[in-house]
Design a protein around this motif. Structure first.
Motif, short mmCIF file in Angstrom:
data_model
loop_
_atom_site.label_atom_id
_atom_site.label_comp_id
_atom_site.label_asym_id
_atom_site.label_seq_id
_atom_site.Cartn_x
_atom_site.Cartn_y
_atom_site.Cartn_z
N GLN A 110 -7.31 -19.46 -14.66
CA GLN A 110 -6.86 -20.72 -15.28
C GLN A 110 -7.54 -21.78 -14.55
O GLN A 110 -7.86 -22.85 -15.22
CB GLN A 110 -5.29 -20.86 -14.94
N ASP A 111 -7.83 -21.73 -13.35
CA ASP A 111 -8.74 -22.88 -12.83
C ASP A 111 -10.02 -22.97 -13.51
O ASP A 111 -10.51 -24.06 -14.06
CB ASP A 111 -9.08 -22.70 -11.48
N GLU A 113 -9.57 -21.98 -2.32
CA GLU A 113 -8.18 -22.31 -2.04
C GLU A 113 -7.46 -20.98 -2.49
O GLU A 113 -6.55 -20.69 -1.61
CB GLU A 113 -7.63 -23.50 -3.11
N THR A 114 -7.69 -20.72 -3.65
CA THR A 114 -7.03 -19.18 -4.04
C THR A 114 -7.15 -18.05 -2.98
O THR A 114 -6.37 -17.70 -2.43
CB THR A 114 -7.35 -19.02 -5.28
N MET A 156 1.16 -1.26 0.19
CA MET A 156 0.06 -0.10 -0.09
C MET A 156 0.92 1.11 -0.26
O MET A 156 0.52 2.27 -0.46
CB MET A 156 -0.94 -0.01 1.41
N GLU A 214 -3.13 -2.90 -6.62
CA GLU A 214 -2.69 -3.22 -5.19
C GLU A 214 -1.29 -3.32 -5.09
O GLU A 214 -0.53 -3.21 -4.23
CB GLU A 214 -3.31 -4.50 -4.94
N ASN A 215 -0.73 -3.67 -6.51
CA ASN A 215 0.90 -3.86 -6.67
C ASN A 215 1.51 -2.51 -7.12
O ASN A 215 2.62 -2.73 -7.33
CB ASN A 215 1.00 -5.15 -7.54
N ALA A 274 -5.72 -14.21 -12.21
CA ALA A 274 -5.21 -15.01 -13.34
C ALA A 274 -5.14 -16.59 -12.75
O ALA A 274 -5.39 -17.46 -13.44
CB ALA A 274 -3.71 -14.74 -13.36
N THR A 275 -4.98 -16.67 -11.58
CA THR A 275 -5.27 -18.03 -10.93
C THR A 275 -6.67 -18.60 -10.92
O THR A 275 -6.99 -19.71 -11.59
CB THR A 275 -4.86 -18.12 -9.54
N ASP A 334 -5.48 -18.66 0.22
CA ASP A 334 -4.07 -18.38 0.18
C ASP A 334 -3.87 -16.97 0.15
O ASP A 334 -2.84 -16.40 0.66
CB ASP A 334 -3.64 -19.14 -1.34
N ASP A 335 -4.83 -16.22 -0.40
CA ASP A 335 -4.63 -14.83 -0.23
C ASP A 335 -4.81 -14.08 0.99
O ASP A 335 -5.00 -12.83 1.35
CB ASP A 335 -5.81 -14.20 -1.24
N PRO A 347 -6.48 -9.31 -7.42
CA PRO A 347 -5.19 -9.48 -7.92
C PRO A 347 -4.89 -11.15 -8.15
O PRO A 347 -4.03 -11.30 -8.90
CB PRO A 347 -4.48 -9.34 -6.65
N SER A 348 -5.70 -12.14 -7.71
CA SER A 348 -5.48 -13.36 -8.00
C SER A 348 -6.18 -13.85 -9.19
O SER A 348 -6.60 -15.23 -9.36
CB SER A 348 -5.84 -14.15 -7.05
#
Lengths: 440, 315
Positions: free
Chosen positions: A402-403, A432-433, A1, A95-96, A398-399, A436-437, A395-396
């Motif tokens: 792909q799932d 799960e993603t 941040m 966020e990044n 892409a994961t 993880d986040d 932010p996730s």
């Protein structure tokens, strides 16, 4: 941040003193390699003439666009000063710290987000969603819709046969059930001595194709990403009975009515299938439509357009495409890049953008009384943009994407398991993603 | 003037360098020569490997450099080894690897055996046969998607002609049962010439005198083949298998162009799966653990194989 804060301060400082940069810069704009990008090159010549800056362009074909550009952003690369990034990138890029926050710049320049189509502001500019935090200016509105062979639909013998078989006129479908009837009607039919097929739909495995296509259908069958009252609570929403029915419908449409060998098709394969006269119906993003009007085979009034049909309960949604234009925080030419955005946001530039084949998101353009008649597809574009929904922009993303690709392709194309199993599996993957986040 | 200077400079430098080198011990001199190579090896191979092992024990994501890095111990390894999708990917790789090796060795050796016989147009045929391996894998993948196209593809037409089926009734890259074979066929088409060339080198290295002695002993052609040709060409064959095995274990471009890993996951080889984890899902820590497992597997298998190869060569 911390870096986001610093970037915001930088943007504010730039905006405060912004009145056209004195130094001529070489600006690089990064986008996908497609027809609208060529139109933007032409449009940008006016900016070059007025500002004295030189525009360079880095265009990457769609299948590699995300890989290439996200690598660039994640590595803090300085190749791109301006990025027309996909709508799903907004969360991660905000966020990044990849994009400059534009709120202060918009305030300083009098650019109002209310002037743009609401769905595009939420989809392309805001993070977190539905909050007034803007990281991009809506640049190119896009949505999945349908084209059909109007000239075939108008043939009296086909109209008569269809009416006799289905008890209604052969016309653009209002529901997905009707769409499937039409696709079945045309499948393997001889037209002008050539075998034609029902529909071209998205089935691509590698990037995002089958997700865009299946979601385009699932939304209208009742699929929801999460519990509206409890974020990230997905069980019963992603895999609801409606969502299962939607995925079963998509597989049925793939099995019954697509041309042979359609197991890995996305935008360009759809365009080819339609232009070559293979299919009666085609699912594709709106950006493809201007190309059909100018095509020798399907142009000149032979192509009709319709918004995504309604599901079994009358719900009608469509998959959002399109992108916003952002300033890359690693650029050393942010003032000139902001100058480009300021120029691009002008109503007259946006009007020209639409004329050249760019799908403007500015209400002054789209709500102009002359807009619906300006192109044969203009009304369909407006209708479609009014019913959009988009994939996760976390932010996730892409994961998550792909799932989804893997689950959908495995069920729809490979024929493994059931729709219920595919969507239950998706809930498990996504959970799960988010765990993880740290969001669950 | 400049010529004079340039011709004089080395003459002055050489005795100095020689004197400096001469004062070094043999051991020190050896380090001077191999030092740069060792440094490069450490920088390019060993350091990344150690760094990958370190990352594999974390939850690091390369697209979120701002996020806190957490040590997760062996959790990534545990997840990989219990992930059914990764095991499916391993199975797809094993299928691809085994069948491409079997077919390429059989066809490659047969072609080499034929080409080794002297006949008219021998050189021309050799050139024609090696053409596929001169093409880029991406190009090969692309044009085979057209050959496999059910409506216009030549492959489907040939099969239809031979079997009497409708060419558009089957899709080589869209059918879960056919797609694994579709990628085997293309790789075999492309890389059999490579195996053939290595086998040809092996066959041409066998001295004629051995065959002549066998002729004198009235050994049949069949016996000559099994007792002279095969044993003497075996080290070359094994070398071809090693090269193709390593190459196909990391196969990526050809299959991505052909099937994209689909339909479903049936052609998603480990390298494709790993790339998705690392650069599409950005699970860098997880992908690092995956890479370490693959590295250990390939390194272990290759070491065993090289030992076997050396034994065969020593016989």
């Amino acid at each position: 941040m911390k870096s986001i804060g610093m970037v915001s301060v930088a943007a504010a400082a730039l905006a405060a003193g912004f009145s056209g940069s004195a130094k001529a810069e070489d600006l690089t704009l990064c986008w996908a390699a497609w027809d609208p990008a060529n139109a933007l090159v032409e449009l940008s010549k006016e900016f070059e003439a007025k500002s004295g800056h030189t525009m360079k362009f880095e265009f990457v074909p769609w299948p590699n666009f995300a890989d290439r550009m996200l690598n660039e952003l994640n590595s803090g690369g300085q190749l791109c000063d301006l990025m027309i990034g996909d709508s799903q990138w907004i969360g991660g890029s905000a966020e990044n710290g990849h994009y400059v926050k534009l709120n202060d710049f918009f305030d300083a320049e009098g650019i109002k987000m209310d002037d743009f189509i609401d769905a595009t502001v939420v989809g392309y500019s805001e993070w977190p969603k539905n909050t007034p935090n803007y990281w991009a200016l809506p640049a190119f509105g896009d949505v999945v819709g349908w084209t059909y062979r109007k000239d075939w639909f108008e043939r009296p013998e086909l109209q008569a046969e269809f009416k006799e078989k289905y008890g209604r006129d052969l016309a653009a479908p209002k529901t997905f059930a009707e769409l499937k009837d039409i696709a079945e009607f045309f499948q393997n039919r001889e037209i002008d001595g050539k075998t034609v097929y029902g529909a071209s739909i998205y089935t691509e495995r590698g990037s995002e194709g089958i997700t865009m296509g299946a979601m385009d259908v699932l939304y209208s069958f009742g699929f929801k990403y999460e519990n509206p009252d409890k974020p990230y609570d997905m069980d019963g929403y992603v895999n609801s009975p409606g969502a299962v029915a939607g995925l079963e419908y998509y597989k049925a449409l793939y099995d019954c009515c697509t041309p042979p060998g359609s197991s890995n098709g996305y935008m360009s394969e759809g365009i080819d299938a339609f232009k070559s006269g293979q299919v009666a119906l085609q699912m594709n993003f709106a950006f493809t439509w201007p190309g059909f009007e100018s095509d020798a085979n399907v142009g000149g009034g032979k192509t009709g357009y319709f918004a995504n049909p309604a599901g079994p309960d009358g719900d009608q949604f469509a998959q959002l495409g399109g992108q916003g234009i952002s300033v890359v925080s690693y650029s050393s030419k942010q003032d000139a890049a902001l100058e480009y955005i300021k120029w691009f946001a002008q109503p007259e530039v946006q009007a020209k953008w639409w004329e050249m084949g760019g799908f403007s998101c500015l209400k002054a353009v789209t709500l102009d009384p002359s807009f619906p008649a300006s192109q044969p597809y203009a009304q369909t574009f407006l209708d479609s943009m009014a019913i959009v929904k988009d994939f996760w922009a976390e932010p996730s993303y892409a994961t998550l994407l792909q799932d989804t690709q893997r689950r959908f392709h495995d069920y729809v194309v490979a024929g493994n398991g059931t729709a219920q199993e595919a969507l239950d599996g998706l809930v498990s993957d996504w959970t799960e993603t988010f765990e993880d986040d740290g969001k669950l | 003037m400049s010529d004079e200077t340039s011709s004089r400079t080395p003459a002055v430098a050489r005795p100095g360098l020689a004197r400096r080198m001469g004062s070094l011990s043999d051991r020190a001199l050896a380090w001077v020569f191999i030092g740069p190579t060792i440094f490069l090896l450490l920088a390019i191979n060993i350091f990344p490997l150690i760094w990958t092992i370190r990352l594999s024990l974390t939850n690091y994501r390369a697209n979120r450099t701002n996020a806190d890095l957490q040590w997760v111990g062996l959790r990534n390894y545990e997840r990989i080894l219990t992930d059914s999708d990764i095991w499916n990917s391993m199975q797809a790789t094993a299928h691809f690897l085994i069948w491409t090796l079997v077919l390429q060795v059989l066809i490659g050796f047969a072609l080499a055996y034929l080409i080794n016989k002297k006949f008219k147009g021998n050189d021309l045929w050799t050139t024609i046969i090696v053409l596929p391996m001169m093409l880029s894998p991406a190009v090969v993948g692309n044009f085979w998607t057209f050959l496999y196209q059910p409506q216009i593809g030549l492959f489907n037409y040939v099969i239809a002609f031979l079997s009497g089926t409708d060419p558009s009734s089957f899709s080589m890259i869209g059918d879960v049962n056919l797609a694994p074979w579709a990628i085997v066929i293309v790789d075999t088409w492309m890389w059999t010439p490579f195996v053939m060339l290595i086998c040809l080198a092996g066959l041409r290295s066998i001295p004629d005198s051995i065959y002549e002695a066998a002729e004198c002993d009235r050994a049949s052609s069949w016996r000559q083949f099994w007792t002279i040709t095969i044993p003497m060409a075996l080290p070359f064959l094994m070398l071809a298998i090693l090269f193709r095995g390593i190459e196909n274990f990391k196969m990526f471009d050809l299959v991505v162009q052909l099937t994209g890993g689909g339909p479903g996951n049936v052609t998603e080889l480990t390298s494709i799966n790993l790339k998705r984890e690392a650069f599409e899902k950005w699970r860098t820590g997880f992908a690092s653990a995956y890479a370490v497992i693959l590295f250990v597997t390939v390194f272990g298998l290759a070491s065993i194989y090289v030992k076997a190869l050396n034994k065969v060569k020593q016989r």
